[in-house]
Design an enzyme around this catalytic site. Structure first.
Site, mmCIF file in Angstrom:
data_model
loop_
_atom_site.group_PDB
_atom_site.id
_atom_site.type_symbol
_atom_site.label_atom_id
_atom_site.label_comp_id
_atom_site.label_asym_id
_atom_site.label_seq_id
_atom_site.Cartn_x
_atom_site.Cartn_y
_atom_site.Cartn_z
ATOM 1 C CB SER A 68 -0.804 0.297 1.312
ATOM 2 O OG SER A 68 -1.720 -1.205 1.759
ATOM 3 C CD GLN A 69 -1.285 5.901 -1.577
ATOM 4 O OE1 GLN A 69 -2.700 5.857 -1.617
ATOM 5 N NE2 GLN A 69 -1.409 7.702 -1.283
#
Ligand code: SAH
Length: 221
Positions: A68-69
């Site tokens: 994920s970011q």
């Protein structure tokens, strides 16, 4: 130009301010930001993507999955409101990055991953990094981890079409579940579900997110 680790931390802080009206927080806790400054994201991405390790975006980790970011990792961690005593369940170990961030803040992290190769790589990474308070199991996270319940926090890092009932059941009093809910391969809504000490369940919508799907198939072991 690829971002540096410091730029990654600055971007997280800026994004936290931009999204404050949705998330109810203008900044993440010092402890969360400290954890983000201690866990090196470049150790969790494939060698070919190492240059982009500190960019505020998701990256491929193999097997069709993504890490994920960083802003979302920080936000979801903040929404769990962990203490040093917390016991946390993660569904979707993936690269192990989110689990490693949680491990800085909680007493014990249990993490479930359905893809054996990813579970194995993550286990090895934790061993190499000397992280000893994460246990990874290859299993269907939709069933939670009954033997280790109740949890103070549960974080799901894949998008569920609906909240798996077992996860609500395994949430302890005062515990929080942070989960993206919505159709696969589209945008989902990040939810914070709280089990009040009275037992009441309270749901709060946070913001729109895009996660790989939570796959509810059967046994893996
Ligand atoms: N937290 C990860 C992000 C992982 S992406 C990180 O920090 O890198 C989501 C992960 O959820 C994928 O690895 C996928 O295989 C896993 N997943 C999807 N459905 C699952 C399920 N039912 N049980 C356990 N893991 C699941």
């Amino acid at each position: 130009m690829a971002d540096t680790w410091q730029q990654m931390l600055d971007t997280i802080a800026t994004e936290a301010r931009y999204t404050a009206s949705m998330t109810g927080r203008t900044q993440f806790s010092e402890a969360v930001m400290q954890a983000m400054s201690e866990v090196d994201r470049s150790a969790f991405v494939p060698a070919v993507n190492r240059e982009q390790a500190y960019d505020n975006g998701p990256l491929p980790i193999g097997n069709g999955q993504t890490i994920s970011q960083p802003y979302i990792v920080a936000l979801m961690t903040d929404l769990l409101e962990l203490t040093p005593d917390s016991v946390v369940l993660e569904v979707g170990t993936g690269s192990g990055y989110q689990a490693a961030v949680l491990a800085q803040l909680a007493r014990q992290v249990y993490s479930l991953e359905r893809i054996p190769e990813l579970a194995e790589v993550a286990r090895k990474r934790f061993a190499d990094l000397g992280v000893t308070n994460i246990e990874v199991r290859c299993a269907n996270g939709c069933d939670g981890w009954q033997e280790k319940a109740p949890f103070d926090g549960i974080i799901v890092t894949a998008a569920a079409s609906e909240i798996p009932p077992a996860l609500i059941e395994q949430l302890g009093p005062g515990g929080r579940l942070v989960i993206p809910v919505g159709p696969p391969c589209s945008y989902q809504e990040l939810l914070q579900v709280t089990r009040e000490p009275s037992g009441d369940i309270h749901r709060r919508r946070i913001l729109g997110v895009a996660f790989v799907p939570l796959i509810n198939d059967q046994k893996y072991e």
